[in-house]
Every structure is written in C-alpha cells, then in structure tokens.
Motif scaffolding. Structure first.
Motif: not given
Length: 306
Positions: A175, A178, A181-182, A184-185
C-alpha cells in the motif's frame, strides 16, 4: 470543603464498586472502606449492601446519596465563587481525554495553560473517546477532550479543529506506493484496528460502511487500545492501520512509517465537551475556551500535506 465521607460515598454508589471508586478518587481500597464505615457509624445504619462483587444502596443510602450530591455540588459552587473573587484562577480541574489527544495535543495545551494559571491543578484521566464522553455526561469529569461528535443530550460540545485520517504502513508494504486508497483497495490487506469505543475505530468502520463494506468483510488481524503498539506492529509489517496525521509526524519524518490519504478524505474532529447541566465555574469555562483556541492553533500549525 465538603465532607470527604460524602465524596467517597457518592463515588462508591455511582461506580457500584469500592475498587472502582478508589481508582476514581486516587485512594486505596482500605481507605475507601474506612470512610464508608465512618459514615454508616455516623448515621447508625447500613447505607450500602455488599454482595456478589457488587454494591447497592439501602433505602437509607438512597436518601443520603440524594443529599450528598446536592451538598457536593453546592460545595463546588462555593469554592468556585470565592476563588473568582480573588481574580486568580485556582483549584483542581478534572479533565478526561482520548489517548491520541493525551499523547499529541494535551502536553502543549496544558503547558500554555499552566503558564497563565499556575495555581490550577489539572487532573487528567485518559481513556477512549466513548469512555470519556460517558464520564463527562455522568458529571464524573469537569471537561473532556474527544475525537467524536457527541450527540448526548447531557453534553455541551465545542468543535475546536479536525485532523486528517491516513492509512499507515511500513515502507515497502504494497500500500505504501499508492497516492490514494479507497476502502476496496484495503480489503486484501491485514488491518490493525483500535479498541471498542475508540473514535478512530468508529470512523474507520464508517469509512468501510460508506463503501458498502461490513467490518466482518475486513481482514482485521488485531484490536489494540494503545496507538504506540499499533504503530509498532505496523512498523513490523503485521498490517496497516488508520491514524490521525498529528499522531504520526515523528514516525513519518524518521521514515519508520509511510502514510497514504484515504479516498474520499476522512477527518477526526477535536471536540471539547462539558456537562450541560453542571454548575459551570470560571475555571471550567476558561479552560474550555483555552482548549478550543489552542487546539485550533495547533491544528493550523501542522505541516501541509502534499
């Protein structure tokens, strides 16, 4: 100025336990037991029923508690009124605070207040936001500093500022690279959450719920009450967590952790709360106003996020 026996009796009655009353009053349990014994000898009757680890009031105890609370409130009001005539604030102020505020906001806030009012003695009790809110609502604390928006009718609240919530993970974590971050991520990664009643736990669950994700669908690998422990386990690669921006400044600077914004952005409020129906001394009012102003200034001084 109020009879110490009444203070102890009120605490035992409200906490339902000699042990919890002792912790609240910063006394030993034998000292609490002695004060209750003296009060019962004074009235020549039993005021509390003991049994099965719980304490309950006798009919006489209910009468004494009603008068004790009135006497204690009047005594507090008397002390405050006389103190205000001296034009110098003093006395003890019972402050409840969440763990994050206690660690990252409260020290400087208290330092500045003590410079202005050296005769004030802050007595700080640290717990999660829900516990602090409940104790202020029950009038066990003069004032609280929390990270949730209180909806309790017995609470009056003042919004001081807000702090952005971020995903934190160790450098090299999938992570970490990124830009946003949503919810779902995050689903495929182990999540270190906070203890029940913690404001950031509630906000994290709301974040997932807004994306149609139940917390039972999230890969929770630990529930922790200590932010220091959360950050340690994150740094060791056990999982990711969600933390406030102010709480992770040093870890980011020293490159122990990486932070990534949530999408959509999430914020934790910084709230000052006081009991709505409690006599409000000049000391309580002054500290509440100071806390709102200082938290706002400190939040504005946080470094800009890219």
């Amino acid at each position: 100025m109020a009879d110490r026996r009444l203070q102890v009796f009120s605490a035992v009655a409200k906490h339902g336990s000699f042990t919890r009353a002792a912790e609240h009053l910063f006394m030993t349990q034998p000292a609490v037991t002695f004060q209750i014994k003296q009060l019962e000898e004074h009235f020549n009757t039993r005021l509390l029923e003991r049994g099965h680890g719980k304490v309950s009031l006798t009919p006489a105890g209910e009468v004494v508690l009603a008068y004790a609370d009135r006497i204690l409130d009047l005594s507090e009001e008397l002390e405050s009124r006389v103190s205000e005539l001296t034009d110098e604030l003093g006395g003890t102020l019972s402050i409840g605070t969440s763990t994050t505020i206690a660690a990252y906001w409260l020290p400087k806030l208290l330092e500045r207040f003590k410079h202005k009012y050296p005769r004030v003695i802050p007595r700080v009790v640290v717990g999660n936001s829900q516990l602090t809110e409940d104790r202020v609502a029950a009038r066990e604390l003069d004032l609280g500093l929390i990270e949730i928006v209180s909806e309790q009718p017995a609470i009056e609240r003042f919004t001081a500022a807000r702090d952005e919530l971020l995903v934190i993970c160790r450098p090299g974590h999938p992570l970490a690279s990124k830009s946003r971050l949503t919810a779902h991520d995050l689903l495929d990664h182990a999540f270190i959450t906070r203890d029940p009643g913690n404001a950031i736990r509630e906000l994290a669950e709301q974040f997932f719920a807004a994306a149609g994700i139940g917390i039972d669908e999230v890969n929770v690998c630990a529930e922790l009450g200590s932010l220091a422990t959360v950050k340690y386990l994150v740094g060791e690669g056990i999982g990711f967590a969600i933390a406030s921006f102010a709480a992770i400044q040093r870890d980011i600077r020293e490159e122990r952790l990486v932070s990534v914004p949530l999408e959509p952005k999430q914020y934790t409020p910084l709230e000052v709360i006081i009991p709505k129906d409690k006599f409000r001394s000049s000391l309580i009012t002054t500290f509440a106003e100071h806390a709102v102003a200082e938290l706002s200034v400190m939040a504005a001084a946080l470094p800009e996020r890219e």
